[in-house]
Design an enzyme around this catalytic site. Structure first.
Site, PDB file in Angstrom:
ATOM      1  N   HIS A  44       7.063   6.057   2.049  1.00  0.00           N
ATOM      2  CA  HIS A  44       8.487   5.931   1.726  1.00  0.00           C
ATOM      3  C   HIS A  44       8.820   6.556   0.368  1.00  0.00           C
ATOM      4  O   HIS A  44       9.615   7.484   0.259  1.00  0.00           O
ATOM      5  CB  HIS A  44       8.891   4.450   1.655  1.00  0.00           C
ATOM      6  CG  HIS A  44       8.611   3.650   2.874  1.00  0.00           C
ATOM      7  ND1 HIS A  44       9.343   3.766   4.025  1.00  0.00           N
ATOM      8  CD2 HIS A  44       7.671   2.698   3.124  1.00  0.00           C
ATOM      9  CE1 HIS A  44       8.882   2.917   4.931  1.00  0.00           C
ATOM     10  NE2 HIS A  44       7.874   2.259   4.402  1.00  0.00           N
TER      11      HIS A  44
HETATM   12  C1  BDR Z   1      10.229   0.128   0.407  1.00  0.00           C
HETATM   13  O1  BDR Z   1       9.814  -1.210   0.227  1.00  0.00           O
HETATM   14  C2  BDR Z   1       8.579  -1.269  -0.432  1.00  0.00           C
HETATM   15  O2  BDR Z   1       7.714  -2.113   0.266  1.00  0.00           O
HETATM   16  C3  BDR Z   1       8.062   0.148  -0.544  1.00  0.00           C
HETATM   17  O3  BDR Z   1       7.388   0.333  -1.769  1.00  0.00           O
HETATM   18  C4  BDR Z   1       9.315   0.982  -0.460  1.00  0.00           C
HETATM   19  O4  BDR Z   1       9.896   1.170  -1.734  1.00  0.00           O
HETATM   20  C5  BDR Z   1      10.224   0.473   1.878  1.00  0.00           C
HETATM   21  O5  BDR Z   1      11.106  -0.366   2.575  1.00  0.00           O
END
Ligand code: BDR
Ligand code: CA
Length: 326
Positions: A250
């Site tokens: 992500h």
């Molecule tokens: C986001 O949530 C966190 O768990 C990850 O680091 C990312 O920023 C994804 O939904």
């Protein structure tokens, strides 16, 4: 210091990463440190994936892994603007950075609160010269904007990982984690008038690691080994949940967009944050089809070139392992 200070400084974009590391945050930070196009001024740390003491320690660990103990790392807000902190140990492990044992960091956090660092840096540097890369809950940014309303207009742009449209929620049926943890903060940022680029789940769920890519990274050295171990660790969670192979990177998408925006595509749209809904609190309400007359406030990315992204990532991360220690 990194490549940005070795002759590229004039053309490098100045950035501050606001983060809650997190394995994918770690990869995003490493990508920024490995990229001469970016001049990383510091990290501002927020509570999110795990509580603040852990996200702070993880940030220091990541800097030492990249041999950048000089990078300013400022502790920020330890809870959202309203209500209790929601964390994600079930995804990231108890430490937030499970997957490989790394030495306890020796470097110390920089003095001063993250919010003060954001305000002071944005006021000191020329207006429009600093990009904020936000890859955790938006509490630090919203607090800074509230304390110093003049800084919203001084930001070049905010590139954030958060929200979703067609992929909807990964924490509740309607909400993505970063927005879900602090919807009030997100609402303030989207209403701030700053230029915003959104990397939502629609795009980041396409940034899936592959076995080949992980195997190649594992061989490059300590950085590659750590990245391969982290992504293999949290891949298990996504595999069980979505039934597909690969870990979604992500947060690195937000940094990659700054380096190679041509790898991504999206539209300018209006995004509002639901702060009240009984079932939909934390939802990004995206007017993708322009069915309202609400003005656009964000570039919303929905697609990416996965091969191009992983080419960028693996070359840059390998360069961190090739560079001799300063
Ligand atoms: C986001 O949530 C966190 O768990 C990850 O680091 C990312 O920023 C994804 O939904
Ligand atoms: Ca994150």
């Amino acid at each position: 210091r990194g490549a940005a200070s070795k002759g590229f400084a004039n053309m490098a974009q100045k950035i501050i990463i606001d983060t809650d590391p997190g394995q994918d945050d770690a990869v995003a930070i490493l990508l920024a440190l490995a990229s001469p196009e970016l001049d990383l001024l510091g990290l501002t740390i927020v509570a999110g994936n795990v509580p603040l003491d852990r996200t702070l320690q993880n940030a220091l660990t990541i800097c030492e892994l990249a041999r950048r103990p000089d990078l300013p790392v400022h502790a920020g807000c330890d809870r959202p603007l309203r209500g209790a902190l929601v964390t994600a140990e079930h995804v990231h492990g108890a430490s937030g950075l499970d997957g490989i044992e790394l030495p306890v960091p020796r470097m110390l956090p920089a003095p001063g609160h993250a919010v003060d660092f954001l305000v002071e840096t944005l006021r000191r540097e020329p207006a429009g010269s600093i990009t904020l890369v936000a890859i955790g809950p938006l509490t630090n940014l919203a607090t800074a904007f509230e304390r110093a309303p003049d800084i919203a207009a001084r930001v070049a742009r905010i590139v954030l990982m958060g929200g979703a449209w067609s992929e909807l929620g990964n924490v509740t049926p309607a909400a993505e984690f970063n927005i879900h943890v602090d919807p009030e903060a997100a609402a303030r940022i989207f209403a701030s008038g700053a230029e915003i680029v959104v990397l939502p789940l629609d795009a980041t769920h396409k940034a899936l690691t592959s076995r080949d890519c992980t195997a190649t990274m594992r061989e490059t050295g300590p950085v590659g080994r750590a990245v391969a171990s982290w992504t293999s660790f949290y891949e298990r969670f996504d595999q069980a949940k979505y039934g597909r192979e690969g870990a979604p990177l992500h947060d690195p998408c937000a940094v990659a967009w700054l380096i190679q925006p041509e790898l991504f595509s999206g539209h300018r749209v209006n995004v509002e944050i639901e702060t009240e809904g009984r079932f939909t609190r934390g939802m990004t309400v995206v007017d993708w089809w322009a069915v309202t007359d609400r003005p656009s406030n964000a570039l919303f990315i929905r697609d990416l070139d996965r091969d191009g992204l992983f080419r960028l990532l693996s070359t840059r991360l390998a360069s961190l392992d090739r560079n001799p220690a300063p």
